[in-house]
Design a protein around this motif. Structure first.
Motif, PDB file in Angstrom:
ATOM      1  N   MET A  60       1.087  -0.742  -0.269  1.00  0.00           N
ATOM      2  CA  MET A  60      -0.173  -0.030   0.012  1.00  0.00           C
ATOM      3  C   MET A  60       0.772   1.457  -0.416  1.00  0.00           C
ATOM      4  SD  MET A  60      -3.335   1.050   2.627  1.00  0.00           S
ATOM      5  CE  MET A  60      -4.399   0.995   1.568  1.00  0.00           C
ATOM      6  N   LYS A  61      -0.272   2.149  -0.323  1.00  0.00           N
ATOM      7  CA  LYS A  61       1.382   3.478  -0.958  1.00  0.00           C
ATOM      8  C   LYS A  61       0.363   5.210  -0.738  1.00  0.00           C
ATOM      9  CE  LYS A  61       4.715   2.212  -2.568  1.00  0.00           C
ATOM     10  NZ  LYS A  61       5.924   0.834  -2.065  1.00  0.00           N
ATOM     11  N   LEU A  62       0.917   5.945   0.107  1.00  0.00           N
ATOM     12  CA  LEU A  62       0.780   7.000   0.141  1.00  0.00           C
ATOM     13  C   LEU A  62       0.843   8.106  -0.463  1.00  0.00           C
ATOM     14  CD1 LEU A  62      -1.461   8.777   1.758  1.00  0.00           C
ATOM     15  CD2 LEU A  62      -0.189   9.531   3.569  1.00  0.00           C
ATOM     16  N   ILE A  63       0.076   8.655  -1.300  1.00  0.00           N
ATOM     17  CA  ILE A  63       0.111   9.341  -2.537  1.00  0.00           C
ATOM     18  C   ILE A  63      -0.149  10.588  -2.312  1.00  0.00           C
ATOM     19  CG2 ILE A  63      -0.115  10.267  -4.978  1.00  0.00           C
ATOM     20  CD1 ILE A  63      -0.672   7.987  -5.642  1.00  0.00           C
ATOM     21  N   ILE A  64       0.765  12.178  -1.867  1.00  0.00           N
ATOM     22  CA  ILE A  64       0.322  12.890  -1.296  1.00  0.00           C
ATOM     23  C   ILE A  64       1.318  14.064  -2.522  1.00  0.00           C
ATOM     24  CG2 ILE A  64       1.465  14.738  -0.219  1.00  0.00           C
ATOM     25  CD1 ILE A  64       1.917  12.756   1.863  1.00  0.00           C
ATOM     26  N   ALA A  65      -0.247  14.987  -2.758  1.00  0.00           N
ATOM     27  CA  ALA A  65       0.150  15.474  -4.322  1.00  0.00           C
ATOM     28  C   ALA A  65      -0.419  16.903  -3.877  1.00  0.00           C
ATOM     29  CB  ALA A  65      -1.511  15.263  -5.442  1.00  0.00           C
ATOM     30  N   ILE A  66       0.803  17.976  -4.399  1.00  0.00           N
ATOM     31  CA  ILE A  66       0.346  19.689  -3.419  1.00  0.00           C
ATOM     32  C   ILE A  66       0.079  20.049  -5.249  1.00  0.00           C
ATOM     33  CG2 ILE A  66       1.278  21.368  -2.798  1.00  0.00           C
ATOM     34  CD1 ILE A  66       3.003  19.564  -1.096  1.00  0.00           C
ATOM     35  N   ILE A  67      -1.167  20.628  -5.922  1.00  0.00           N
ATOM     36  CA  ILE A  67      -1.065  21.289  -6.428  1.00  0.00           C
ATOM     37  C   ILE A  67      -2.318  22.663  -6.622  1.00  0.00           C
ATOM     38  CG2 ILE A  67      -2.033  18.432  -7.511  1.00  0.00           C
ATOM     39  CD1 ILE A  67      -5.811  20.171  -6.640  1.00  0.00           C
ATOM     40  N   GLN A  68      -1.968  23.274  -7.363  1.00  0.00           N
ATOM     41  CA  GLN A  68      -2.894  24.349  -7.387  1.00  0.00           C
ATOM     42  C   GLN A  68      -4.027  24.521  -7.466  1.00  0.00           C
ATOM     43  OE1 GLN A  68      -1.973  27.309 -10.993  1.00  0.00           O
ATOM     44  NE2 GLN A  68      -1.725  29.055  -9.352  1.00  0.00           N
ATOM     45  N   ASP A  69      -4.421  25.687  -6.946  1.00  0.00           N
ATOM     46  CA  ASP A  69      -6.064  25.961  -5.992  1.00  0.00           C
ATOM     47  C   ASP A  69      -7.081  25.649  -6.991  1.00  0.00           C
ATOM     48  OD1 ASP A  69      -5.654  26.054  -3.349  1.00  0.00           O
ATOM     49  OD2 ASP A  69      -6.348  27.661  -2.531  1.00  0.00           O
ATOM     50  N   LYS A  70      -6.191  26.231  -8.305  1.00  0.00           N
ATOM     51  CA  LYS A  70      -7.330  26.245  -9.568  1.00  0.00           C
ATOM     52  C   LYS A  70      -7.656  24.811 -10.044  1.00  0.00           C
ATOM     53  CE  LYS A  70      -5.822  31.021 -11.580  1.00  0.00           C
ATOM     54  NZ  LYS A  70      -5.111  31.608 -12.447  1.00  0.00           N
ATOM     55  N   ASP A  71      -6.439  23.671 -10.392  1.00  0.00           N
ATOM     56  CA  ASP A  71      -7.018  22.086  -9.942  1.00  0.00           C
ATOM     57  C   ASP A  71      -7.955  21.687  -9.368  1.00  0.00           C
ATOM     58  OD1 ASP A  71      -5.233  22.833 -12.671  1.00  0.00           O
ATOM     59  OD2 ASP A  71      -3.838  22.850 -12.617  1.00  0.00           O
ATOM     60  N   SER A  72      -8.446  22.019  -8.030  1.00  0.00           N
ATOM     61  CA  SER A  72      -8.263  21.168  -7.255  1.00  0.00           C
ATOM     62  C   SER A  72      -9.393  20.559  -7.469  1.00  0.00           C
ATOM     63  CB  SER A  72      -8.566  22.108  -5.696  1.00  0.00           C
ATOM     64  OG  SER A  72      -9.051  21.577  -4.803  1.00  0.00           O
ATOM     65  N   ASN A  73     -10.777  21.588  -8.272  1.00  0.00           N
ATOM     66  CA  ASN A  73     -11.884  20.766  -8.056  1.00  0.00           C
ATOM     67  C   ASN A  73     -12.432  19.694  -9.444  1.00  0.00           C
ATOM     68  OD1 ASN A  73     -13.100  22.694  -6.194  1.00  0.00           O
ATOM     69  ND2 ASN A  73     -13.791  24.580  -7.829  1.00  0.00           N
ATOM     70  N   ARG A  74     -11.032  20.275 -10.414  1.00  0.00           N
ATOM     71  CA  ARG A  74     -10.867  19.562 -11.417  1.00  0.00           C
ATOM     72  C   ARG A  74     -10.687  18.133 -10.906  1.00  0.00           C
ATOM     73  NH1 ARG A  74      -9.302  22.244 -15.193  1.00  0.00           N
ATOM     74  NH2 ARG A  74      -7.890  22.504 -14.354  1.00  0.00           N
ATOM     75  N   LEU A  75      -9.642  17.624 -10.320  1.00  0.00           N
ATOM     76  CA  LEU A  75      -8.510  16.773  -9.557  1.00  0.00           C
ATOM     77  C   LEU A  75     -10.120  16.554  -9.184  1.00  0.00           C
ATOM     78  CD1 LEU A  75      -6.522  15.158  -9.267  1.00  0.00           C
ATOM     79  CD2 LEU A  75      -5.886  16.498  -7.616  1.00  0.00           C
ATOM     80  N   SER A  76     -10.466  16.874  -8.560  1.00  0.00           N
ATOM     81  CA  SER A  76     -11.121  15.308  -7.132  1.00  0.00           C
ATOM     82  C   SER A  76     -11.799  15.000  -7.774  1.00  0.00           C
ATOM     83  CB  SER A  76     -11.662  17.281  -6.072  1.00  0.00           C
ATOM     84  OG  SER A  76     -12.574  16.062  -5.389  1.00  0.00           O
TER      85      SER A  76
END
Length: 109
Positions: free
Chosen positions: A1-17
């Motif tokens: 099992m892995k934990l992925i931590i992704a730090i992204i710009q707020d503008k991309d947050s809703n699309r990624l979610s």
């Protein structure tokens, strides 16, 4: 099992979610602030099986785009500011900074 931590710009947050939900991945969203631009970021924490890592990374890669942005540098911390004229500088922002970490133990209650 892995934990992925992704730090992204707020503008991309809703699309990624939305794309993570469509792909049936669960994530925890945290508000964060970048040190360089002092701008809002979103940090996603996603726990996945080893076999799902590439699928999650593909969703992140396709959802988070790099873009150019003009920023005005902050004034110098030392010396006089009499002759300092801050001019906007174009920098690349966006995309994603991703860490994939091993998980020794996972519990869900």
């Amino acid at each position: 099992m892995k934990l992925i931590i992704a730090i992204i710009q707020d503008k991309d947050s809703n699309r990624l979610s939305s794309e993570l939900v469509k792909a049936n991945f669960r994530a925890t969203k945290l508000a964060s602030t970048g040190g360089f631009l002092r701008a809002g970021n979103t940090t996603f924490m996603i726990g996945v099986e080893d076999s799902q890592i590439e699928a999650v990374l593909t969703v992140i890669r396709n959802s988070c785009k790099v873009r150019e942005q003009l920023v005005t540098p902050v004034t110098p911390m030392s010396g006089t500011t009499d002759s300092y004229l801050p001019l906007p500088v174009e920098v690349q922002v966006g995309g994603a900074t991703v860490f994939v970490l091993p998980v020794d133990r996972f519990e869900h209650y």
